[in-house]
Write a protein that holds these residues in place. Sequence first.
Motif, PDB file in Angstrom:
ATOM      1  N   GLN A 138       1.472   2.963  -3.558  1.00 19.44           N
ATOM      2  CA  GLN A 138       0.402   3.486  -4.385  1.00 19.44           C
ATOM      3  C   GLN A 138       0.702   4.903  -4.885  1.00 19.44           C
ATOM      4  O   GLN A 138       0.707   5.167  -6.106  1.00 19.44           O
ATOM      5  CB  GLN A 138      -0.931   3.465  -3.628  1.00 19.44           C
ATOM      6  CG  GLN A 138      -2.089   3.996  -4.452  1.00 19.44           C
ATOM      7  CD  GLN A 138      -3.445   3.719  -3.821  1.00 19.44           C
ATOM      8  OE1 GLN A 138      -4.460   3.882  -4.472  1.00 19.44           O
ATOM      9  NE2 GLN A 138      -3.477   3.300  -2.573  1.00 19.44           N
ATOM     10  N   VAL A 184      -4.348  -1.533   2.022  1.00 21.71           N
ATOM     11  CA  VAL A 184      -3.999  -0.908   0.750  1.00 21.71           C
ATOM     12  C   VAL A 184      -4.361   0.575   0.730  1.00 21.71           C
ATOM     13  O   VAL A 184      -3.600   1.410   0.230  1.00 21.71           O
ATOM     14  CB  VAL A 184      -4.691  -1.648  -0.416  1.00 21.71           C
ATOM     15  CG1 VAL A 184      -4.501  -0.887  -1.728  1.00 21.71           C
ATOM     16  CG2 VAL A 184      -4.130  -3.052  -0.540  1.00 21.71           C
ATOM     17  N   HIS A 185      -5.531   0.933   1.258  1.00 17.60           N
ATOM     18  CA  HIS A 185      -6.037   2.298   1.086  1.00 17.60           C
ATOM     19  C   HIS A 185      -5.813   3.220   2.280  1.00 17.60           C
ATOM     20  O   HIS A 185      -5.995   4.440   2.146  1.00 17.60           O
ATOM     21  CB  HIS A 185      -7.524   2.251   0.740  1.00 17.60           C
ATOM     22  CG  HIS A 185      -7.803   1.640  -0.598  1.00 17.60           C
ATOM     23  ND1 HIS A 185      -7.484   2.268  -1.780  1.00 17.60           N
ATOM     24  CD2 HIS A 185      -8.328   0.427  -0.930  1.00 17.60           C
ATOM     25  CE1 HIS A 185      -7.833   1.489  -2.793  1.00 17.60           C
ATOM     26  NE2 HIS A 185      -8.343   0.367  -2.313  1.00 17.60           N
ATOM     27  N   ARG A 201      -6.043   5.425  -9.618  1.00 23.69           N
ATOM     28  CA  ARG A 201      -5.998   4.691  -8.359  1.00 23.69           C
ATOM     29  C   ARG A 201      -6.652   3.320  -8.513  1.00 23.69           C
ATOM     30  O   ARG A 201      -6.229   2.342  -7.901  1.00 23.69           O
ATOM     31  CB  ARG A 201      -6.682   5.507  -7.256  1.00 23.69           C
ATOM     32  CG  ARG A 201      -6.413   4.986  -5.866  1.00 23.69           C
ATOM     33  CD  ARG A 201      -6.737   6.008  -4.796  1.00 23.69           C
ATOM     34  NE  ARG A 201      -5.927   7.210  -4.927  1.00 23.69           N
ATOM     35  CZ  ARG A 201      -5.768   8.120  -3.967  1.00 23.69           C
ATOM     36  NH1 ARG A 201      -6.369   7.949  -2.802  1.00 23.69           N
ATOM     37  NH2 ARG A 201      -5.034   9.185  -4.153  1.00 23.69           N
ATOM     38  N   PHE A 247      -4.115   0.659  -9.862  1.00 19.73           N
ATOM     39  CA  PHE A 247      -3.251   0.099  -8.825  1.00 19.73           C
ATOM     40  C   PHE A 247      -4.038  -0.828  -7.912  1.00 19.73           C
ATOM     41  O   PHE A 247      -3.583  -1.919  -7.564  1.00 19.73           O
ATOM     42  CB  PHE A 247      -2.617   1.229  -8.012  1.00 19.73           C
ATOM     43  CG  PHE A 247      -1.691   0.755  -6.925  1.00 19.73           C
ATOM     44  CD1 PHE A 247      -0.365   0.484  -7.194  1.00 19.73           C
ATOM     45  CD2 PHE A 247      -2.154   0.588  -5.625  1.00 19.73           C
ATOM     46  CE1 PHE A 247       0.497   0.047  -6.191  1.00 19.73           C
ATOM     47  CE2 PHE A 247      -1.304   0.148  -4.615  1.00 19.73           C
ATOM     48  CZ  PHE A 247       0.026  -0.124  -4.906  1.00 19.73           C
ATOM     49  N   ALA A 248      -5.239  -0.388  -7.525  1.00 19.09           N
ATOM     50  CA  ALA A 248      -6.066  -1.200  -6.636  1.00 19.09           C
ATOM     51  C   ALA A 248      -6.413  -2.533  -7.278  1.00 19.09           C
ATOM     52  O   ALA A 248      -6.436  -3.575  -6.602  1.00 19.09           O
ATOM     53  CB  ALA A 248      -7.341  -0.440  -6.263  1.00 19.09           C
ATOM     54  N   GLY A 306       0.804  -1.215   0.000  1.00 18.22           N
ATOM     55  CA  GLY A 306       0.000   0.000   0.000  1.00 18.22           C
ATOM     56  C   GLY A 306       0.837   1.266   0.000  1.00 18.22           C
ATOM     57  O   GLY A 306       0.382   2.317  -0.476  1.00 18.22           O
ATOM     58  N   GLY A 363     -10.721   1.446  -4.429  1.00 22.22           N
ATOM     59  CA  GLY A 363     -10.234   2.241  -5.557  1.00 22.22           C
ATOM     60  C   GLY A 363     -11.369   2.794  -6.400  1.00 22.22           C
ATOM     61  O   GLY A 363     -11.338   3.958  -6.813  1.00 22.22           O
TER      62      GLY A 363
END
Length: 399
Positions: free
Chosen positions: A32, A232-233, A43, A46-47, A29, A357
């Motif tokens: 990103q 990840v976010h 985004r 990538f997600a 993460g 994402g």
Amino acid sequence: MSRFRTPALIVIGGAIISLIGYGIRGDFGLFQEPMLGTRGWSRETFALALAVQNLMWGLGQPIAGAIADRYGSGRVLVGGALLYAAGIALGAMAEGPVALHLTLGIMTGLGLSGASMFIVLGAFGRLLPPERRAWASGIATAAGSLGQFLFAPIGQGFIAAWGWQVALVLLAAAALPMIPVAFALRSRSEPVAAEAQQSLGAALREASAHRSYWLLIAGFFVCGFHLAFIQVHMPAYIAGFGLNASVGAWAIGFVGLFNTIGAYAAGVLAGRRSKKNLLAAIYLGRAAVIALFVLTPVSTASVLIFSAAMGLLWLSTVPPTSGLVALMFGPRYMSMLFGVVFLSHQIGAFLGVWLGGWAYDVLGSYTLVWWISVGLGVFSAAVHWPIAERPARLAAQGA
């Protein structure tokens, strides 16, 4: 089993593999923002790569588990570590979305299925006596979280010092020590007589007919959704409030640090208390912590408090979940049967990463996904209550 590979050495070896494998994965993460700045991707692009990674990890886990059950865990761990390292290193060279999805997505995900703590837990089920399995599971899970704590600032430091491409290559190199350590888990004990007569297909049929197994699968879906979305976010989410990128790294690190406590405690409690009730409490706790975080103004303090609270509940689901699989069906096909449960986890992870994402690109906010996470936490708590906490054959007989 060799007299040199004592139970303590087996647990230590499994803990090291969990520390490295899960620790490196926790860094993705952090890449990103710098990757999007260099490549100009959205985004969601990538997600989707990390969503594919989670899905391939889940799809590969039952297969890797079945191979480990048949041929031993050591070979699977070595092959998984090599593919994992290759996927990460080649991800540094990806110049388009397809290459990104192939490397950090498919290759890395399949590598993780072979070099994961879940192969380690299956090896523990075969190599350790029953009274030590839940405790050892807690140790390995806590080690994975410790790896997340250690690798988060390391990964961020690599990015700051040499850029994201060199950082990925260095993380790939860091995966290679899993290979020699895997030999501590290379042999498997003989299955007990009652289980030796059962084929893999028969084990799958028995599990698919067991209602509690399906409830466990449904509940673990939520765990994957929570973990992948946040991992990840979270760095990008808090960066949107003007906080420094280092806060995102420390947030992921805090999750790992406090989960060393939560995972170990869950392993101890899973050996002494009701596993299904423990899982219900964990998921209700997650729902409450997420709701409070969303309703609280974002600051460095609120982020770190949230990360610490979530850390206590992060991988604490693994010891009671794997313990329930072993209790229901025994250790003979545990790696494969837990792999099926984990596939549900990774389908949830795929949706959590991708939906995060998509929501940001379309709605300009992660708020919707945060509240979906709260609702899913309540749902998971509810589906664990009716689980029959006893061997599947006894449950089928109404014992």
